[in-house]
Design a protein around this motif. Sequence first.
Motif, PDB file in Angstrom:
ATOM      1  N   THR A 192      10.126  -1.131   0.253  1.00 32.89           N
ATOM      2  CA  THR A 192      10.016  -1.535  -0.970  1.00 32.89           C
ATOM      3  C   THR A 192       8.544  -1.748  -1.352  1.00 32.89           C
ATOM      4  O   THR A 192       7.872  -1.304  -2.325  1.00 32.89           O
ATOM      5  N   SER A 193       7.772  -2.299  -0.153  1.00 33.93           N
ATOM      6  CA  SER A 193       6.207  -2.671  -0.360  1.00 33.93           C
ATOM      7  C   SER A 193       5.421  -1.457  -0.413  1.00 33.93           C
ATOM      8  O   SER A 193       4.367  -1.473  -0.727  1.00 33.93           O
ATOM      9  N   VAL A 194       6.133  -0.352   0.100  1.00 30.05           N
ATOM     10  CA  VAL A 194       5.228   0.949   0.266  1.00 30.05           C
ATOM     11  C   VAL A 194       5.971   2.017  -0.294  1.00 30.05           C
ATOM     12  O   VAL A 194       5.957   3.206  -0.266  1.00 30.05           O
ATOM     13  N   GLY A 195       6.800   1.658  -1.471  1.00 30.37           N
ATOM     14  CA  GLY A 195       7.574   2.471  -2.207  1.00 30.37           C
ATOM     15  C   GLY A 195       7.024   3.539  -2.882  1.00 30.37           C
ATOM     16  O   GLY A 195       7.642   4.816  -3.329  1.00 30.37           O
ATOM     17  N   THR A 196       5.825   3.275  -3.487  1.00 33.17           N
ATOM     18  CA  THR A 196       4.989   4.204  -4.241  1.00 33.17           C
ATOM     19  C   THR A 196       3.834   4.520  -3.919  1.00 33.17           C
ATOM     20  O   THR A 196       3.251   3.528  -2.984  1.00 33.17           O
ATOM     21  N   VAL A 197       3.145   5.462  -4.227  1.00 34.96           N
ATOM     22  CA  VAL A 197       1.638   5.662  -3.862  1.00 34.96           C
ATOM     23  C   VAL A 197       0.904   4.398  -4.667  1.00 34.96           C
ATOM     24  O   VAL A 197      -0.192   3.802  -3.665  1.00 34.96           O
ATOM     25  N   GLU A 198       1.412   3.743  -5.784  1.00 33.66           N
ATOM     26  CA  GLU A 198       0.330   2.553  -6.126  1.00 33.66           C
ATOM     27  C   GLU A 198       0.734   1.477  -5.363  1.00 33.66           C
ATOM     28  O   GLU A 198      -0.021   0.650  -5.256  1.00 33.66           O
ATOM     29  N   ARG A 199       1.910   1.111  -4.762  1.00 29.30           N
ATOM     30  CA  ARG A 199       2.345   0.108  -4.084  1.00 29.30           C
ATOM     31  C   ARG A 199       1.607   0.111  -2.677  1.00 29.30           C
ATOM     32  O   ARG A 199       1.013  -0.642  -1.999  1.00 29.30           O
ATOM     33  N   ILE A 200       1.476   1.338  -2.090  1.00 26.29           N
ATOM     34  CA  ILE A 200       0.661   1.669  -0.714  1.00 26.29           C
ATOM     35  C   ILE A 200      -0.827   1.195  -1.079  1.00 26.29           C
ATOM     36  O   ILE A 200      -1.339   0.522  -0.304  1.00 26.29           O
ATOM     37  N   GLN A 201      -1.547   1.529  -2.343  1.00 28.33           N
ATOM     38  CA  GLN A 201      -2.591   1.143  -2.541  1.00 28.33           C
ATOM     39  C   GLN A 201      -2.868  -0.396  -2.619  1.00 28.33           C
ATOM     40  O   GLN A 201      -3.786  -1.129  -2.445  1.00 28.33           O
ATOM     41  N   ALA A 202      -1.822  -0.955  -3.429  1.00 32.18           N
ATOM     42  CA  ALA A 202      -1.630  -2.329  -3.246  1.00 32.18           C
ATOM     43  C   ALA A 202      -1.822  -3.175  -1.853  1.00 32.18           C
ATOM     44  O   ALA A 202      -2.343  -4.203  -1.595  1.00 32.18           O
ATOM     45  N   VAL A 203      -1.030  -2.538  -1.046  1.00 37.17           N
ATOM     46  CA  VAL A 203      -0.852  -2.919   0.315  1.00 37.17           C
ATOM     47  C   VAL A 203      -2.360  -2.858   1.117  1.00 37.17           C
ATOM     48  O   VAL A 203      -2.713  -3.762   1.633  1.00 37.17           O
ATOM     49  N   ALA A 204      -2.828  -1.610   0.750  1.00 41.86           N
ATOM     50  CA  ALA A 204      -4.387  -1.513   1.401  1.00 41.86           C
ATOM     51  C   ALA A 204      -5.243  -2.504   0.761  1.00 41.86           C
ATOM     52  O   ALA A 204      -6.036  -3.125   1.635  1.00 41.86           O
ATOM     53  N   HIS A 205      -5.075  -2.767  -0.553  1.00 41.26           N
ATOM     54  CA  HIS A 205      -5.905  -3.858  -0.765  1.00 41.26           C
ATOM     55  C   HIS A 205      -5.736  -5.290  -0.181  1.00 41.26           C
ATOM     56  O   HIS A 205      -6.752  -6.288   0.109  1.00 41.26           O
TER      57      HIS A 205
END
Lengths: 414, 414
Positions: free
Chosen positions: B11-24
């Motif tokens: 769920t935490s890497v479910g979309t491109v946007e969430r992957i970017q949030a994880v990166a932050h």
Amino acid sequence: MSLIVQKFGGTSVGTVERIQAVAHRVIQTRNAGHDVVVVVSAMGKSTDVLVDMAKQITAEPPAREMDMLLTTGEQVSIALLSMALQAEGQSAVSMTGWQAGITTEDVHTKARIVQIDPATMQDALAAGNVVIVAGFQGITEDGQITTLGRGGSDTTAVALAGALKADLCEIYTDVDGVYTADPRIVSSARKLTTISHDEMLELATLGAGVLHPRAVECAKQHGVPLVVRSSFGYEEGTRVQEEVDMEQGLIISGIAHDKNVAKITVADMPMQVDTMSKLFTTLADEHINVDVIIQSSYEADTTNVSFSVSGDEVKRTLQILLREKEHLHFGYAVAEEELAKVSIVGAGMITNPGVAAQMFRCLADAGIEIKMVSTSEIKVSCVVPLEQMENAVRSLHTSFGLDVVERAVVHSAQ
Amino acid sequence: MSLIVQKFGGTSVGTVERIQAVAHRVIQTRNAGHDVVVVVSAMGKSTDVLVDMAKQITAEPPAREMDMLLTTGEQVSIALLSMALQAEGQSAVSMTGWQAGITTEDVHTKARIVQIDPATMQDALAAGNVVIVAGFQGITEDGQITTLGRGGSDTTAVALAGALKADLCEIYTDVDGVYTADPRIVSSARKLTTISHDEMLELATLGAGVLHPRAVECAKQHGVPLVVRSSFGYEEGTRVQEEVDMEQGLIISGIAHDKNVAKITVADMPMQVDTMSKLFTTLADEHINVDVIIQSSYEADTTNVSFSVSGDEVKRTLQILLREKEHLHFGYAVAEEELAKVSIVGAGMITNPGVAAQMFRCLADAGIEIKMVSTSEIKVSCVVPLEQMENAVRSLHTSFGLDVVERAVVHSAQ
């Protein structure tokens, strides 16, 4: 028992149903008594989906990570094809590039294969398996995942065939072979039963999507017997081989065409030794792909240079030239669009002088203006107005005696 | 400088946007002066899509090929996260399971990690990279790609933390910690600041989706400090550790529940030494997961056995029993559905006798019928009517003093 390498492209494995169809064909080959190694591409548009996600994250994804990303596409295909084979009772083992022993250069997104260790594949074949290898990928000596770039899966298949000393490498695609011309333009176009490697290379435009030039080069180098055939039918394909039986004495094997050509002329350049090198280095640095080049001089101290580019590159090319006008010292640059390139290809022309002359006469008789000409040992290309391209292809097809319907069955266009 | 392993689920890497949030979030951790190793799962439902394709091909996909197929999901995630980090100027290197040096047993779809060679990861960390490792996967000694099965990514994170001697392993998920009870049922449920490994194991049902028992086991074995926290907020999570400060002297840490329970009774079985073994071997062979078991005998030569199963398995269990009636020699079998299991969990009960009695009394006072009971060292479970489950959870939560709001901030339900 012989060993056959079969390669299926993205369209051939585009859906679960097509993967099952590929499995049936592989099993037929097995049942005919052959060992089979299968190379597959990623399913249909799955690579595009992955590229799209990467582009959403960054305009310029790092090459190493693009390879990490894209290699999953072929890995999905090999797993599903292995399942489909096993579901039909055929034992099978899928292998990623690195599992198959494919070592590449330490370059990402366009690595060349350095070496193939066929031991793991041979063990699996000896145990009665069909071996399924992910195309387009390999591994560097220090364990980085790489991709082979354009034409990568074709190249994988040919390279594996070479390393395994396979008796045949079959490239399955969505057309059933190489034709003397595009059947959509020339209704009497014939499928060639054989073609030489060099002719195949020159026919790259005709064969767009049929067989990548890199794979042809590789096959030529390693003497791999190659066949291009359709994954949707059972017709004989076209065999690419060094010793061609001269196709019933024909001088020309086929007529190729490219309908997206533009001519750019850079005028009034200073007549200096580095004029040409400066111009084309500038364009190469910007990845502008230049095809035909003509240099002419009307006065002692200036020269005009014309070259052809893809119609899609005209705007960008002119922008680059304008930006570098000071540096290149030219007078003006103009573009002529709506052009096409028509080529005759044939190993026979090496021993037959006057082929180029016959081509020019044929086009003149048909009232077709020739804008540019370029020649190689086995090819003559003419740039002509786009509106006259089809007329040119048909006239040349007839002029060089390709219309004759003989042994080979004539196939309609896909 | 300390080393932190961070694990992000699907769920935490479910979309491109969430992957970017994880990166932050990873970059924040880096900027706080820590080395970071990130473990990620496959994006959202991507594993389901792959499983679905496999099922279209064959009802029982071969395990080796399922692993080949499913490991691509995590490989996509690591590549995209590495791109997202590099796009923000943070150098990063993605690694598949085998590249990270994760060796597993030679078993597919549920392999256990045998060994981790952290050298490649350590080199990449020393060069200033964030290291991103594909969860859920590894490789056998002879180069086969394997998956770790359920809870695999959690287990990867904890095992890497152990091998790298990390200072902390953070499991990011869609809830912000472990609660004394489900906040949707008990409004006064508190988030625990600490919990012991054993309690966490027993609370598996409460913690469904929070932390897999395998990962807890692994953390316990290797003494890995573990935190469960939300990937969507910055609240402190729940720390899983061996030395618990007894949570202000509470005997019980939490109340777990399972609302999908059925009781099956097999009556009039012959009183023989192998009666129980025959019955439960038959069910195990059919992968029926049995939880609570009660045996009672009313007469000298026959016995009744009751056991609980998931509500979804009732029909199949009865069919199997019916089919094996001759073999098992029982009189009749009946099912009671619409039941639930309520459990109290706490390491404190080891040193506090009478906890089970207090539970029974509490339920009796609330007028709740107890259908079955099972106990472990740190857990007492009662099967009760489903309609009384919420009443039971609330009553127990109050009875064992969990309602008290103290230091810890009370968080609302997700």
